[in-house]
Write an enzyme that holds these catalytic residues in place. Sequence first.
Site, PDB file in Angstrom:
ATOM      1  N   HIS A 261     -17.310  13.365  29.452  1.00  0.00           N
ATOM      2  CA  HIS A 261     -16.315  14.388  29.544  1.00  0.00           C
ATOM      3  C   HIS A 261     -16.543  15.982  28.911  1.00  0.00           C
ATOM      4  O   HIS A 261     -17.256  15.750  28.039  1.00  0.00           O
ATOM      5  CB  HIS A 261     -14.932  13.962  29.072  1.00  0.00           C
ATOM      6  N   ASP A 312     -11.078   7.625  34.692  1.00  0.00           N
ATOM      7  CA  ASP A 312     -11.500   7.154  35.919  1.00  0.00           C
ATOM      8  C   ASP A 312     -12.089   5.637  35.939  1.00  0.00           C
ATOM      9  O   ASP A 312     -12.109   4.799  36.819  1.00  0.00           O
ATOM     10  CB  ASP A 312     -12.476   7.942  36.744  1.00  0.00           C
TER      11      ASP A 312
HETATM   12  N1  COA Z   1     -24.032   9.629  32.550  1.00  0.00           N
HETATM   13  C1  COA Z   1     -25.055   9.528  31.980  1.00  0.00           C
HETATM   14  N2  COA Z   1     -25.482  10.748  31.191  1.00  0.00           N
HETATM   15  C2  COA Z   1     -24.548  11.791  31.091  1.00  0.00           C
HETATM   16  C3  COA Z   1     -23.334  11.447  31.640  1.00  0.00           C
HETATM   17  C4  COA Z   1     -23.058  10.422  32.441  1.00  0.00           C
HETATM   18  N3  COA Z   1     -21.669   9.973  33.079  1.00  0.00           N
HETATM   19  N4  COA Z   1     -22.309  12.417  31.284  1.00  0.00           N
HETATM   20  C5  COA Z   1     -23.125  13.319  30.451  1.00  0.00           C
HETATM   21  N5  COA Z   1     -24.487  12.798  30.348  1.00  0.00           N
HETATM   22  C6  COA Z   1     -25.153  13.564  29.653  1.00  0.00           C
HETATM   23  C7  COA Z   1     -26.249  14.765  30.323  1.00  0.00           C
HETATM   24  O1  COA Z   1     -27.169  14.095  31.189  1.00  0.00           O
HETATM   25  C8  COA Z   1     -26.360  15.487  29.224  1.00  0.00           C
HETATM   26  O2  COA Z   1     -27.477  15.106  28.610  1.00  0.00           O
HETATM   27  P1  COA Z   1     -28.941  15.956  28.257  1.00  0.00           P
HETATM   28  O3  COA Z   1     -28.040  16.890  27.252  1.00  0.00           O
HETATM   29  O4  COA Z   1     -29.947  15.028  27.717  1.00  0.00           O
HETATM   30  O5  COA Z   1     -29.219  16.781  29.481  1.00  0.00           O
HETATM   31  C9  COA Z   1     -25.255  15.449  28.019  1.00  0.00           C
HETATM   32  O6  COA Z   1     -24.677  13.996  28.398  1.00  0.00           O
HETATM   33  C10 COA Z   1     -24.264  16.183  28.471  1.00  0.00           C
HETATM   34  O7  COA Z   1     -23.703  16.443  29.718  1.00  0.00           O
HETATM   35  P2  COA Z   1     -23.412  17.468  30.665  1.00  0.00           P
HETATM   36  O8  COA Z   1     -23.292  17.313  32.187  1.00  0.00           O
HETATM   37  O9  COA Z   1     -23.894  18.825  29.919  1.00  0.00           O
HETATM   38  O10 COA Z   1     -21.669  17.678  30.180  1.00  0.00           O
HETATM   39  P3  COA Z   1     -20.716  18.468  31.129  1.00  0.00           P
HETATM   40  O11 COA Z   1     -19.615  18.676  29.758  1.00  0.00           O
HETATM   41  O12 COA Z   1     -21.277  19.577  31.667  1.00  0.00           O
HETATM   42  O13 COA Z   1     -20.222  17.502  32.211  1.00  0.00           O
HETATM   43  C11 COA Z   1     -19.269  15.735  33.107  1.00  0.00           C
HETATM   44  C12 COA Z   1     -18.979  16.601  31.909  1.00  0.00           C
HETATM   45  C13 COA Z   1     -17.555  14.880  33.279  1.00  0.00           C
HETATM   46  C14 COA Z   1     -19.151  16.599  34.311  1.00  0.00           C
HETATM   47  C15 COA Z   1     -20.210  14.664  33.054  1.00  0.00           C
HETATM   48  O14 COA Z   1     -19.898  13.919  31.998  1.00  0.00           O
HETATM   49  C16 COA Z   1     -20.279  13.869  34.345  1.00  0.00           C
HETATM   50  O15 COA Z   1     -20.978  14.484  35.436  1.00  0.00           O
HETATM   51  N6  COA Z   1     -19.795  12.772  34.295  1.00  0.00           N
HETATM   52  C17 COA Z   1     -19.919  11.646  35.341  1.00  0.00           C
HETATM   53  C18 COA Z   1     -18.765  12.230  36.331  1.00  0.00           C
HETATM   54  C19 COA Z   1     -17.206  11.499  35.962  1.00  0.00           C
HETATM   55  O16 COA Z   1     -17.071  10.447  35.400  1.00  0.00           O
HETATM   56  N7  COA Z   1     -16.376  12.554  36.205  1.00  0.00           N
HETATM   57  C20 COA Z   1     -15.007  12.559  35.726  1.00  0.00           C
HETATM   58  C21 COA Z   1     -14.502  13.343  34.615  1.00  0.00           C
HETATM   59  S1  COA Z   1     -13.099  13.071  34.088  1.00  0.00           S
END
Ligand code: COA
Length: 371
Positions: A261, A312
């Site tokens: 998140h 979710d």
């Molecule tokens: N699975 C695996 N790794 C994950 C992850 C996941 N669901 N969510 C974050 N990470 C990792 C990223 O790869 C990143 O790693 P790195 O620093 O080695 O590159 C780190 O955690 C930070 O993630 P980041 O994508 O920069 O976080 P964000 O704040 O930009 O994105 C979300 C937040 C929710 C978009 C992201 O966690 C995600 O895509 N989750 C999956 C989709 C989801 O469940 N969405 C519903 C949200 S309520």
Amino acid sequence: MTAPQIYKGLDGVYADHTAISEVNAKEAVLTYRGYRIDELAAQRTFMETAYLIWHGELPTAKQLAEFDAFERENRTLSFALTSLLRSMPSSAHPMDRLRTAISFMGTEDLGANDHSPEGLLERAYLMFAKLPTMVATIYRHDKRLPLIEPNPRLDYIDNFFHLTLGRKPDAVTRRAFDVSMILYAEHSFNASTFAARVVISTLSDIYSAVTAAIGALRGPLHGGANEAVMGTLQDAIDAGGVGKYLRGVFARKEKVIGFGHRVYKNGDSRVPTMTDWFHQVARAAGREDLITLHTELADAIAKQKNLFPNLDYPAGPTYALMGFPESIFTPMFVMSRITGWTAHIIEQLADNRIIRPLSAYNGAPLRKLKK
Ligand code: COA
């Protein structure tokens, strides 16, 4: 000139104040108008919560009865809207059709540009009352089932089950659904709510703002995640277990949908309550195996990546166990989040300034056109 600081994804940026909800990421606590969501989920209904989100106070018995009566009386869609929903191809995602339906509702409303607080609230109530019928129309159209008329003798939840699955939910299912709607209702400046605020800040109309919000919610990084969670669990089974599945996912640098998140880094405030209800629904369905797998996957990801589930993750499988197809999980999220979106639209307009950030140019340097 020093280069401007860029906050990619607006990470860490405070864009405005809000009095609607507070996300306390450090303590993993979410409040709506000052009330903790776990307390609301334990003691109140979604109808009461919706009223609270819009009005800032829980309803009195009379206020709740009036809101309830309005909701029951306004569920029916216009003939044109029903025809539109039935004419759109089943190959289109239900979220695309819902987005089009809300946009169409705006074309039918001669007062769509009314920006008075009462006018906005009435339109928020109308969308709230009609969204379950829209979702059910899409669902039954796709299943080639005859449409069912809304039943004003049934309350919001029983009516939704009647419209879609054609039956009454049992007590555990009913309460689990109610709680999921409470938990999905509002979450400060998330991407879809912010999209709604950006659109209304131009003094556009409420339907355009909600249409934009639906478009933003649709993506798998936001609301679209709930429909992917059952797929994640199935992939873990197909891969031969959680360990093998995660080794593959992490080697390919993929994300596990339902985890992580932007704001919560120590766990999502809504997850414990929803997980409890997921367990109750799964136990009632004799699906302890799903509980085991769900828990095992969350534990392994926490251990290996220090990453926690978001709402979710328990909500998706709960809806699946209730008998809903994955394609309408995110539309069901819309039925709830319409409350938060429209409360933010009203709040934005009460003290509006057009939302217009800056960008730091990094394209081609100034050059002359050749004559
Ligand atoms: N699975 C695996 N790794 C994950 C992850 C996941 N669901 N969510 C974050 N990470 C990792 C990223 O790869 C990143 O790693 P790195 O620093 O080695 O590159 C780190 O955690 C930070 O993630 P980041 O994508 O920069 O976080 P964000 O704040 O930009 O994105 C979300 C937040 C929710 C978009 C992201 O966690 C995600 O895509 N989750 C999956 C989709 C989801 O469940 N969405 C519903 C949200 S309520």
